[in-house]
Enzyme design. Sequence first.
Site, PDB file in Angstrom:
ATOM      1  CG  HIS A  38      -1.907  -0.913   1.219  1.00 29.27           C
ATOM      2  ND1 HIS A  38      -1.847  -1.941   2.379  1.00 29.27           N
ATOM      3  CD2 HIS A  38      -2.903  -1.240   0.634  1.00 29.27           C
ATOM      4  CE1 HIS A  38      -2.881  -2.878   2.245  1.00 29.27           C
ATOM      5  NE2 HIS A  38      -3.529  -2.476   1.116  1.00 29.27           N
ATOM      6  CE  LYS A 150      -1.935  -9.478  -2.694  1.00 28.15           C
ATOM      7  NZ  LYS A 150      -3.201 -10.229  -2.965  1.00 28.15           N
ATOM      8  CB  VAL A 177       5.490  -4.670  -2.748  1.00 30.10           C
ATOM      9  CG1 VAL A 177       6.564  -4.536  -1.425  1.00 30.10           C
ATOM     10  CG2 VAL A 177       5.300  -3.437  -3.303  1.00 30.10           C
ATOM     11  CB  SER A 187      -4.338  -7.243   4.318  1.00 30.37           C
ATOM     12  OG  SER A 187      -4.032  -5.882   3.697  1.00 30.37           O
TER      13      SER A 187
END
Length: 285
Positions: A38, A150, A177, A187
Amino acid sequence: MTLIVREPAGFRRACDDARAKGQRVGLVPTMGALHAGHLSLVDEAQRRADFVALTLFVNPLQFAEGEDLGRYPRTFERDLEECRARNVDLVFSPEPASMYPPAFQTTVVVGEVTQPLEGKFRPTHFDGVTTVVTKLFNLTGPSVALFGRKDYQQWKTLARLARDLDMPVEVVGCPIVREEDGLALSSRNRYLSAAERERALAIVAGLRAAHDVWTNGERDPEALRLLAEEPVRSRFDRVDYVAAVDPETLGPPEAGPSRLLIAAAAHLGNTRLIDNVVLGEDRRP
Ligand code: PAF
């Protein structure tokens, strides 16, 4: 200074004020539980815009019955610290009731690009995403909005949405990432036990195997797909898909493609992970 607002009207006002000052507004929509992925979106937003708004909203509309809405990580105070440390200008963190008041009855639906891959396994998911992102675009009036690759199909869907509905926003997909060992940041990684975390690397092993063979000249989509699938099938508890598709249409690839999207979704216990690589474009994962 980071301004925090909870109500849509206040959020709209703050974005209007920024635009009235001639600032280019960049939007980073998130569901919180911020990680380095993020923050890379925030960095990119700051390169492309003068005023960066980040939204923290676990959007109930994009979770189906039985998915992880209830246990989705909520780390509001830590997220705010990250935003302050990064000099995010504005954080919007609404309650579901202010985004979806009782009479709410509108859904934004994008067609074909939402149907394969995730769409087969989460048939209502993208309607929830496109509806909330349309609301966020309308509240913000951003020049640019940043999403992680992603969620590759989400990025392509939102780019389609903006193009089809003439929304004056550039929808940018930013590189995935990864942790040092290759696992894509998510998350949901925090749901994994230590043993599951180790097995999760099979998804990266599959993508790497396909990437290596592509680099050596293999162009048969099915051969590449099978290579990516093998470690996922052997290490994950359940595989939704490992697919080789055209990176633009997400449909069947052309023969001897110049680029090929390998995308995977699979379960470890109660955790569903996704990952992908675009062969012919992305670095080795
Ligand atoms: O990618 C996400 O975190 C969500 O799908 C998004 C784009 C913030 C919409 O709720």
